[in-house]
Design a protein around this motif. Structure first.
Motif, PDB file in Angstrom:
ATOM      1  N   PRO A 143      -9.879   9.194   0.882  1.00  0.00           N
ATOM      2  CA  PRO A 143      -8.767   8.809   1.753  1.00  0.00           C
ATOM      3  C   PRO A 143      -7.742   9.933   1.893  1.00  0.00           C
ATOM      4  CG  PRO A 143      -9.284   7.048   0.203  1.00  0.00           C
ATOM      5  CD  PRO A 143     -10.069   8.243  -0.236  1.00  0.00           C
ATOM      6  N   ILE A 144      -7.112   9.981   3.049  1.00  0.00           N
ATOM      7  CA  ILE A 144      -6.011  10.925   3.269  1.00  0.00           C
ATOM      8  C   ILE A 144      -4.799  10.452   2.468  1.00  0.00           C
ATOM      9  CG2 ILE A 144      -4.411  11.856   4.985  1.00  0.00           C
ATOM     10  CD1 ILE A 144      -6.625  11.512   7.055  1.00  0.00           C
ATOM     11  N   ASN A 145      -4.165  11.383   1.776  1.00  0.00           N
ATOM     12  CA  ASN A 145      -2.940  11.063   1.033  1.00  0.00           C
ATOM     13  C   ASN A 145      -1.745  11.550   1.846  1.00  0.00           C
ATOM     14  OD1 ASN A 145      -1.911  10.193  -1.881  1.00  0.00           O
ATOM     15  ND2 ASN A 145      -0.686  11.953  -1.224  1.00  0.00           N
ATOM     16  N   LEU A 146      -0.964  10.630   2.327  1.00  0.00           N
ATOM     17  CA  LEU A 146       0.233  10.944   3.103  1.00  0.00           C
ATOM     18  C   LEU A 146       1.450  10.768   2.202  1.00  0.00           C
ATOM     19  CD1 LEU A 146       1.833  11.432   5.765  1.00  0.00           C
ATOM     20  CD2 LEU A 146       1.715   8.948   6.125  1.00  0.00           C
ATOM     21  N   ALA A 147       2.254  11.816   2.112  1.00  0.00           N
ATOM     22  CA  ALA A 147       3.491  11.754   1.333  1.00  0.00           C
ATOM     23  C   ALA A 147       4.643  12.201   2.225  1.00  0.00           C
ATOM     24  CB  ALA A 147       3.400  12.646   0.097  1.00  0.00           C
ATOM     25  N   PHE A 148       5.745  11.519   2.119  1.00  0.00           N
ATOM     26  CA  PHE A 148       6.927  11.911   2.882  1.00  0.00           C
ATOM     27  C   PHE A 148       8.156  11.429   2.131  1.00  0.00           C
ATOM     28  CE2 PHE A 148       5.472   7.830   4.422  1.00  0.00           C
ATOM     29  CZ  PHE A 148       6.618   7.064   4.549  1.00  0.00           C
ATOM     30  N   GLY A 149       9.280  12.013   2.466  1.00  0.00           N
ATOM     31  CA  GLY A 149      10.498  11.624   1.772  1.00  0.00           C
ATOM     32  C   GLY A 149      11.672  12.481   2.173  1.00  0.00           C
ATOM     33  N   GLY A 150      12.753  12.310   1.449  1.00  0.00           N
ATOM     34  CA  GLY A 150      13.973  13.035   1.746  1.00  0.00           C
ATOM     35  C   GLY A 150      14.780  13.297   0.492  1.00  0.00           C
ATOM     36  N   GLU A 151      15.701  14.244   0.613  1.00  0.00           N
ATOM     37  CA  GLU A 151      16.569  14.605  -0.511  1.00  0.00           C
ATOM     38  C   GLU A 151      17.959  14.929   0.013  1.00  0.00           C
ATOM     39  OE1 GLU A 151      15.403  17.242  -4.050  1.00  0.00           O
ATOM     40  OE2 GLU A 151      16.602  18.615  -2.809  1.00  0.00           O
ATOM     41  N   ASN A 186      16.913  11.230  -4.199  1.00  0.00           N
ATOM     42  CA  ASN A 186      15.564  11.449  -3.694  1.00  0.00           C
ATOM     43  C   ASN A 186      14.905  10.140  -3.283  1.00  0.00           C
ATOM     44  OD1 ASN A 186      15.782  13.814  -5.973  1.00  0.00           O
ATOM     45  ND2 ASN A 186      14.589  14.458  -4.205  1.00  0.00           N
ATOM     46  N   ALA A 187      14.130  10.211  -2.230  1.00  0.00           N
ATOM     47  CA  ALA A 187      13.248   9.112  -1.830  1.00  0.00           C
ATOM     48  C   ALA A 187      11.872   9.721  -1.553  1.00  0.00           C
ATOM     49  CB  ALA A 187      13.768   8.410  -0.589  1.00  0.00           C
ATOM     50  N   ASP A 188      10.866   9.321  -2.330  1.00  0.00           N
ATOM     51  CA  ASP A 188       9.509   9.850  -2.197  1.00  0.00           C
ATOM     52  C   ASP A 188       8.541   8.686  -1.986  1.00  0.00           C
ATOM     53  OD1 ASP A 188      10.086  12.720  -2.887  1.00  0.00           O
ATOM     54  OD2 ASP A 188      10.772  11.759  -4.730  1.00  0.00           O
ATOM     55  N   ILE A 189       7.724   8.779  -0.939  1.00  0.00           N
ATOM     56  CA  ILE A 189       6.795   7.705  -0.579  1.00  0.00           C
ATOM     57  C   ILE A 189       5.419   8.306  -0.347  1.00  0.00           C
ATOM     58  CG2 ILE A 189       6.269   5.891   1.112  1.00  0.00           C
ATOM     59  CD1 ILE A 189       9.298   5.760   1.654  1.00  0.00           C
ATOM     60  N   THR A 190       4.381   7.670  -0.886  1.00  0.00           N
ATOM     61  CA  THR A 190       3.003   8.091  -0.654  1.00  0.00           C
ATOM     62  C   THR A 190       2.179   6.897  -0.205  1.00  0.00           C
ATOM     63  OG1 THR A 190       2.394   7.727  -2.973  1.00  0.00           O
ATOM     64  CG2 THR A 190       3.136   9.936  -2.374  1.00  0.00           C
ATOM     65  N   GLY A 232       0.789  -1.226   0.000  1.00  0.00           N
ATOM     66  CA  GLY A 232       0.000   0.000   0.000  1.00  0.00           C
ATOM     67  C   GLY A 232       0.822   1.277   0.000  1.00  0.00           C
ATOM     68  N   PHE A 233       2.129   1.172   0.022  1.00  0.00           N
ATOM     69  CA  PHE A 233       3.008   2.343  -0.023  1.00  0.00           C
ATOM     70  C   PHE A 233       3.613   2.437  -1.424  1.00  0.00           C
ATOM     71  CE2 PHE A 233       2.703   1.542   4.445  1.00  0.00           C
ATOM     72  CZ  PHE A 233       2.815   2.797   5.053  1.00  0.00           C
ATOM     73  N   HIS A 234       3.387   3.586  -2.080  1.00  0.00           N
ATOM     74  CA  HIS A 234       4.018   3.823  -3.376  1.00  0.00           C
ATOM     75  C   HIS A 234       5.362   4.492  -3.138  1.00  0.00           C
ATOM     76  CE1 HIS A 234       5.006   5.880  -7.161  1.00  0.00           C
ATOM     77  NE2 HIS A 234       4.366   4.875  -7.726  1.00  0.00           N
ATOM     78  N   TYR A 235       6.413   3.930  -3.705  1.00  0.00           N
ATOM     79  CA  TYR A 235       7.753   4.467  -3.491  1.00  0.00           C
ATOM     80  C   TYR A 235       8.350   4.917  -4.825  1.00  0.00           C
ATOM     81  CZ  TYR A 235       9.359  -0.029  -5.324  1.00  0.00           C
ATOM     82  OH  TYR A 235       9.571  -1.112  -6.134  1.00  0.00           O
ATOM     83  N   ASP A 236       9.218   5.907  -4.752  1.00  0.00           N
ATOM     84  CA  ASP A 236       9.959   6.406  -5.910  1.00  0.00           C
ATOM     85  C   ASP A 236      11.357   6.759  -5.406  1.00  0.00           C
ATOM     86  OD1 ASP A 236      11.073   7.719  -8.066  1.00  0.00           O
ATOM     87  OD2 ASP A 236       9.296   8.908  -8.515  1.00  0.00           O
ATOM     88  N   LEU A 237      12.337   5.960  -5.786  1.00  0.00           N
ATOM     89  CA  LEU A 237      13.726   6.159  -5.372  1.00  0.00           C
ATOM     90  C   LEU A 237      14.538   6.527  -6.605  1.00  0.00           C
ATOM     91  CD1 LEU A 237      14.105   2.942  -3.163  1.00  0.00           C
ATOM     92  CD2 LEU A 237      13.271   5.211  -2.461  1.00  0.00           C
ATOM     93  N   SER A 238      15.273   7.631  -6.537  1.00  0.00           N
ATOM     94  CA  SER A 238      15.963   8.095  -7.745  1.00  0.00           C
ATOM     95  C   SER A 238      17.244   8.828  -7.385  1.00  0.00           C
ATOM     96  CB  SER A 238      15.057   9.033  -8.550  1.00  0.00           C
ATOM     97  OG  SER A 238      14.808  10.229  -7.832  1.00  0.00           O
ATOM     98  N   THR A 239      18.096   8.939  -8.376  1.00  0.00           N
ATOM     99  CA  THR A 239      19.297   9.759  -8.272  1.00  0.00           C
ATOM    100  C   THR A 239      19.471  10.533  -9.569  1.00  0.00           C
ATOM    101  OG1 THR A 239      21.680   9.745  -7.831  1.00  0.00           O
ATOM    102  CG2 THR A 239      20.821   7.928  -9.125  1.00  0.00           C
ATOM    103  N   THR A 240      19.963  11.764  -9.457  1.00  0.00           N
ATOM    104  CA  THR A 240      20.133  12.647 -10.617  1.00  0.00           C
ATOM    105  C   THR A 240      21.511  13.280 -10.566  1.00  0.00           C
ATOM    106  OG1 THR A 240      17.774  13.166 -10.752  1.00  0.00           O
ATOM    107  CG2 THR A 240      19.278  14.704 -11.803  1.00  0.00           C
ATOM    108  N   PHE A 241      22.173  13.309 -11.707  1.00  0.00           N
ATOM    109  CA  PHE A 241      23.445  14.013 -11.829  1.00  0.00           C
ATOM    110  C   PHE A 241      23.336  14.995 -12.989  1.00  0.00           C
ATOM    111  CE2 PHE A 241      27.601  14.591 -13.847  1.00  0.00           C
ATOM    112  CZ  PHE A 241      28.338  15.058 -12.766  1.00  0.00           C
TER     113      PHE A 241
END
Length: 805
Positions: free
Chosen positions: A391-399, A377-381, A327-336
């Motif tokens: 439904p409440i949409n909870l998003a959190f992450g870090g950079e 980046n790490a983005d999770i909803t 039930g957690f959507h994740y998006d893990l990425s790196t950019t140069f």
């Protein structure tokens, strides 16, 4: 469906709680000039593109939202941060200090749509998203392709343009795709004006000893042989450039998730003319005999027109994985991302080297700028069913982000004494490598507590290795009273750390009569005068708007906003060491302490510097009205009226250091002279309104667009003493494009931008003078006012052949 301004899914632009404009590929395709800056300035009222830049800024033109700095707009590609250019806009003007993403390095034909969020979004995407966000969504087709070839020219000032692009999409297995876009464009010089007050009068007549006693007999003999006489000065106009962009966008769904990647590579070679050097500028005297240097070896000596040139390599790469787990959507990425500009001065000479040795190169390697950015980046909803309307949409992450900015020094000839004419090389004291790291974490909660009510709250904590930590936040709400009427509003804060270029850039900016050092803001030389290291800007944003849909196919949005910025980073006016109305020996001492050597023949010297110099308040209103009409057998039409009113005020000016006290008055000089203040408050029009209609019937379509630019003005000075206000009046710019589908896969377009060839006024003489003294201290007697919001080149006509398959 939009993905910008909210981290909840399934929301359309019309349903957004924040003002957002969506430009699809069809809208982007009906702008004649193959340049993304020009595309956006013709379609988005709050977006303005730079018409002309001084020195190397003319090789990398910039743009901005809502009249703020280009650095206040965050550019995303597929939702990921785009790196900035290394070519800092140094010289004064509304775009001074720009070091943001270069939109010209993204090909319009690679774009599926652009989402322009006109709202502060620092808490959601990054602390520099104070004016808004431009999110470029790339094409993700699984088959087919499209492309075009185009040719155009400005009416009567040159600027021949040829471009071609090809976009191809293909499947990768059963669950993937690959999109590749190639683009190439050649754009030639334009020349607007060119009479030089050192050579002719305003009618192009050669000066004589009677009209100009300082003109020697030898000068009168030499000047008629100059190239393009009497239009000898080519500084005012577009640079010549060759640009190649390669882009890709790919993804593959492996069942448990999706891996994706996209990237760009760009190569730009460009050069811009600078002020002409008259035949007697570079000379050598031996045993009483004077010889004059000319790079072409002409007899009589011909003078020369130096050019500043760049060879730019820019690249960006993003790779990531996204999917769903419990039930957690994740998006893990790196950019140069990396941008490197090698800088050259060509068709030039080093006057001191020639005088001392009898030899000078004609081409100089001045050094390079390089900026790199590495981001993780790490983005999770996650959706939480709490018994609300949705439904409440909870998003959190870090950079995590690491930035590095580097200046490399030039070859020996480029830094011998004052260096090459028009642009000296970077000295070892200018060169250096500086970096910083930052880390951020965010939380974003979006909910519909009851039917019709949307709430979105975000908080972001950022830590910089050189500035410490800051917490910023944003709250957004919208309530739909009915399907026909809604209210929406936002409150947010922001925190923008100065770019490394603003903090550490160092160079000498020269003209035939002046030499000014851009003193590094964080340098020991700056502290000698009393300037301190740059500190972050802090912002507070408010907006309140409405969405009205009174009848089918008619939508009206009206949003008012206010942006307050404290400790805003601005470029000072000119602070003189010599030749100004007020001069300071400490300025000359700081120049020497910084290791710069100035041309001994110039009459004016001094410094400019970036500093936290002011608080500003920007207020405005955005309006969009769109309506679709179906005439049945007589075709269809889409009508749009969009407008922006924007006003920026300086609410507080920081006092200059005590060392810059005017001895005549006993008070510190203003850090921002009248000219620098006008660049902030009046040099951009307060009003811009775009009206357009796209009409189509069978194989034929037509796009008509009219843009009204309100009045703008700036205060110019020849010497830092008296300032003269110059005004560009309200202007109407008309565009037209006609399209005909020869076959379903082949189409022809003919069109013109600025069809009535509107141009800004020219710089006037100081009132009451007869000696060709210009109010901006320049040399070109018929130069345009370069702060023009609609450009300096006038009309542009073009043809385009479109293909799809």
């Amino acid at each position: 469906m939009i993905v910008t301004g909210t981290r909840a899914g399934g929301i359309t632009a019309a349903e957004s709680a924040a003002p957002i404009k969506v430009l699809d590929a069809d809208a982007l395709s009906h702008v004649g000039q193959p340049n993304l800056n020009q595309v956006l300035t013709q379609l988005v009222p709050s977006f303005t593109a730079q018409a002309f830049g001084g020195d190397t800024a003319n090789l990398t033109l910039s743009a901005r939202l809502r009249g703020l700095s280009p650095n206040h707009t965050l550019v995303l590609v597929n939702g990921k941060r785009r790196h900035g250019t290394s070519n800092l806009a140094v010289l004064g003007g509304p775009y001074q200090g720009a070091a943001t993403a270069d939109l010209d390095l993204i090909s319009p034909s690679s774009i599926k749509r652009i989402e322009v969020l006109e709202d502060g979004a620092a808490a959601q995407y990054g602390s520099d998203a104070i004016a808004g966000v431009i999110n470029i969504i790339l094409k993700d087709d699984k088959e087919g392709g499209d492309g075009y070839v185009t040719a155009g020219k400005n009416y009567d000032v040159g600027g021949e343009t040829y471009a071609g692009t090809l976009h191809v999409a293909t499947k990768i297995g059963d669950s993937g795709y690959l999109n590749i876009t190639a683009f190439h464009r050649f754009h030639d010089f334009t020349q607007i004006g060119g009479l030089d007050r050192r050579v002719t009068d305003r009618n192009g007549n050669l000066l004589t000893s009677t009209s100009s006693p300082s003109l020697s007999a030898i000068q009168q003999q030499l000047y008629p042989g100059m190239d393009r006489f009497p239009y000898v000065n080519r500084i005012n106009g577009d640079a010549q450039s060759r640009l190649t962009n390669l882009q890709y966008n790919t993804a593959y769904d492996f069942g448990g998730g999706e891996i994706y990647s996209f990237g760009t590579y760009s190569k730009r070679i460009a050069s811009a003319y600078e002020n002409v050097r008259v035949p007697t500028r570079v000379s050598r005297t031996v045993a009483g005999v004077t010889t004059y240097f000319d790079p072409e070896g002409d007899t009589p000596v011909n003078g020369f027109s130096p050019r500043e040139k760049i060879r730019e390599d820019d690249m960006a790469f993003t790779g990531g994985i996204r999917g769903m787990v419990d039930g957690f959507h994740y998006d893990l990425s790196t950019t140069f991302g990396q941008d490197k500009n090698a800088i050259y001065t060509v068709d030039s000479a080093n006057a001191s080297l020639y005088a001392d040795t009898g030899f000078t190169p004609t081409s100089f390697y001045d050094g390079f700028f390089k900026s790199t950015e590495f981001t993780v980046n790490a983005d999770i909803t996650h959706e939480i069913d709490a018994g609300l309307a949705t439904p409440i949409n909870l998003a959190f992450g870090g950079e995590y982000r690491k930035n590095v900015y580097q200046i490399g020094s030039g070859d020996p000839a480029s830094i011998y004494k004052e260096g090459g004419q028009s642009y000296p090389g970077f000295r070892p004291s200018d060169a250096g490598v500086n970096g910083r790291e930052s880390a951020a974490g965010y939380v974003d909660i979006a909910a519909n507590p009851i039917d019709g009510l949307k709430l979105d709250v975000a908080g972001r904590y950022e830590h910089y290795s050189d500035f410490g930590s800051k917490f910023i936040y944003k709250g957004t709400g919208r309530y739909d009273f009915s399907p026909a009427f809604a209210l929406r509003g936002t409150f947010s804060t922001g925190f923008r750390a100065p770019t490394l270029a603003e903090s550490y850039y160092s160079a000498t900016n020269v003209s035939p009569t002046a030499a000014f050092v851009q003193l590094p803001a964080n340098s020991a030389a700056a502290k000698l005068i009393g300037f301190q290291n740059l500190k972050p800007e802090k912002s507070t944003n408010y907006s309140l708007g409405t969405v009205i849909r009174p009848v089918d196919r008619l939508t009206i949005t009206l949003d008012a906003y206010q942006v307050k910025i404290r400790d805003r980073i601005l470029g000072t006016g000119s602070i003189y060491g010599s030749g100004g109305a007020v001069n300071f020996p400490i300025v000359t001492q700081a120049i020497i302490a910084n290791g710069n050597v100035l041309d001994p023949t110039v009459s004016q010297t001094g410094i400019n510097i970036f500093t936290n110099g002011a608080n500003t308040r920007t207020r405005g209103v955005d309006l969009v009205v769109s309506y679709a009409t179906d005439f049945g057998d007589y075709g269809k039409a889409n009508w749009t009226i969009s407008g922006n009113y924007n006003e920026t005020k300086l609410t507080k000016l920081i006092a200059a250091p005590a060392a810059l006290t005017n001895p005549a008055t006993g008070t510190a000089i203003p850090l921002f002279d009248a000219g620098a203040q006008s660049n902030i408050e009046t040099a951009s029009p307060k009003v811009k309104v775009i009206t357009s209609v796209l009409y189509s019937i069978d194989k034929f379509s037509a796009t008509l667009r009219g843009t009204v630019y309100g009045k703008s003005s700036a205060k110019l000075t020849p010497d830092g003493g008296t300032y003269y206000e110059q005004t560009i009046g309200t202007a109407f710019i008309g565009d037209i494009e006609l399209n005909y589908d020869i076959t379903p896969d082949l189409g022809l377009a003919l069109g013109a931008n600025n069809v009535f060839n509107k141009r800004p006024p020219t710089v006037p003489l100081v009132p009451g003078t007869t000696n060709a003294t210009l109010v901006n201290g320049g040399n070109v007697l018929d130069a345009p006012l370069t702060f023009s919001p609609y450009g300096i080149n006038g009309g542009y006509y073009y043809a385009r052949l479109n293909v799809s398959f």
